[in-house]
Design an enzyme around this catalytic site. Structure first.
Site, PDB file in Angstrom:
ATOM      1  NE  ARG A   1      -2.167   1.731   3.536  1.00 44.02           N
ATOM      2  CZ  ARG A   1      -2.729   1.874   4.709  1.00 44.02           C
ATOM      3  NH1 ARG A   1      -3.924   1.373   4.939  1.00 44.02           N
ATOM      4  NH2 ARG A   1      -2.101   2.475   5.681  1.00 44.02           N
TER       5      ARG A   1
ATOM      6  CB  CYS B   1      -1.341   6.195   2.693  1.00 41.76           C
ATOM      7  SG  CYS B   1      -2.592   7.341   3.299  1.00 41.76           S
TER       8      CYS B   1
END
Length: 127
Positions: A104, A106
């Site tokens: 991931r 962000c």
């Protein structure tokens, strides 16, 4: 290798020039989704956790239409308009990806369409 657009009524659709998802071989690329309810076409009202839950439901619907599930997601990019929401987004996100979360990224962005607080895109491996 050819690609195949993925289309579902279970995730938001609009008139913009992009596909909800595109499958290329065993890889599915899911376009960025905000917290739009596909039935009403309206943004989900509530806190950023409720928005995150809807975003993940939209991603799941697209992956499922391609024959997979959220378990097949290998990469997610999260776009937040305020990094102060990071912990609350993680709570909702962690409920969906508790066992083996995908890679991931962000990032905080200055603005998202319709002034929502969170958007995500994803990559899934359907091999």
């Amino acid at each position: 290798m050819s690609s195949e657009p993925i289309v579902t009524d279970d995730a938001p659709r609009n008139d913009n020039p992009y596909s909800q998802g595109v499958r290329a071989g065993d890889t599915l690329y899911v376009s960025g989704y905000g917290p739009v309810d596909p039935e009403t076409g309206e943004d989900v009202k509530g806190d950023v956790q409720a928005e995150t839950e809807q975003v993940l439901e939209n991603i799941a619907a697209t992956v499922e239409e391609a024959g997979g599930s959220l378990d097949d997601v290998v990469k997610v990019t999260v776009y937040l308009t305020d990094l102060d929401d990071y912990d609350r987004v993680n709570e909702a996100y962690g409920e969906q990806f508790a066992e083996e979360p995908p890679a991931r990224v962000c990032v905080e962005v200055s603005r998202l369409p319709d002034d929502v607080r969170v958007e995500m895109d994803a990559v899934a491996y359907l091999g």
